[in-house]
Design an enzyme around this catalytic site. Structure first.
Site: not given
Ligand code: DGL
Length: 267
Positions: A6-7, A38-39, A69, A71, A154, A186-188
């Site tokens: 993941d990012s 990364y988004g 991730c 993205t 976050e 998205c992961t979060h």
């Molecule tokens: N992990 C990214 C995703 O699932 C979210 C955080 C990022 O923007 O890197 O898209």
């Protein structure tokens, strides 16, 4: 080993689901915390970073890598599967979280109107839309980028009334479109699942990629015994990060549900 990339920390939510359903394998988690997010980055940069991560995890001995991730799954997975793997590691596999999520959303939706919330990068890549249309050309897809959600989560602001207000604003067009199923792309976002359900209403199906990807991985390993046979089964877990700050401990705990001892690496 199974590599999970993941990012940053968010992929720990996905890893957590894998550990519940497939605990006996060895896992190596890599979070690119030095370069998150990364988004908001271009296709070229997300591809370059993701390829570096995949190179790194393969060099550590991973046979199978999951791009947790979204993205990276949206912007880099196809090229990795179609060009990188055949040229470099034809025997190994890299899987993403988009396709399992899309399959689940299509199986749940009755009115064929599906909403997607994700980072800006994932939304502009239109990957969710394309994958949904590949399986059902008739489905109507409504996407909404939610750039404020990752920073709010976050910062630990999930209970703040401001977060609810922002959620209402992001979700209003999807409600107006009458979606009956919403992909948390998205992961979060699964951290905000309750709040999202509250705004959308109890009748709307929410699809979280972590859970769904774990269920699909169980099935994938059954269908691919040649890959399964190459995975080690010591129940080991290692957590690697490209940057380690006090923030890591706090957020990794939030996403993983328990403290995480991470090692810093250079990719
Ligand atoms: N992990 C990214 C995703 O699932 C979210 C955080 C990022 O923007 O890197 O898209």
């Amino acid at each position: 080993m199974i590599g999970v990339f993941d990012s940053g920390f968010g992929g720990l939510v996905v890893l957590r689901e894998f550990l519940q359903l497939l605990p006996r394998y060895d896992y190596l988690y890599l979070g690119d915390n030095a370069r998150i997010p990364y988004g908001t980055r271009s296709d070229r940069v997300v591809y370059r970073f993701t390829e570096q991560a995949v190179d790194f995890l393969f060099a550590q001995g991973c046979q199978l890598i999951i791009l947790a991730c979204h993205t990276a799954s949206a912007k880099a997975l196809r090229t990795i599967q179609q060009r990188y793997l055949p040229a470099r590691y034809p025997e190994r596999r890299v899987l993403g979280v988009l396709i399992p999520t899309v399959e689940e959303a299509l199986s749940l939706s009755r009115n064929r109107r599906i909403g997607v919330i994700a980072t800006e990068g994932t939304v502009t890549s239109r990957s969710f839309e394309m994958e949904l249309h590949k399986l059902d050309p008739q489905v109507e897809v409504y996407q909404q980028a939610c750039p404020l959600l990752v920073p709010l989560i976050e910062e630990g602001e999930q209970e703040w009334e401001g977060t609810r207000l922002i959620l209402r604003r992001y979700l209003a067009p999807l409600q107006a479109a009458g979606v009956d199923t919403l992909i948390l792309g998205c992961t979060h976002y699964s951290i905000l699942k309750e709040q999202i359900q509250e705004v959308m209403g109890p009748q709307i199906n929410l699809v979280c990629s972590g859970q769904v990807s774990a269920v699909k991985l169980v099935d994938y390993l059954k269908r691919h015994p040649e890959i399964e046979a190459r995975l080690s089964r010591g129940g080991g877990r290692r957590y690697l990060t490209t940057d380690l700050t006090p923030r890591f401990a706090r957020l990794a705990g939030l996403f993983m549900g328990q403290p995480v001892a991470a090692e810093v690496v250079e990719m």
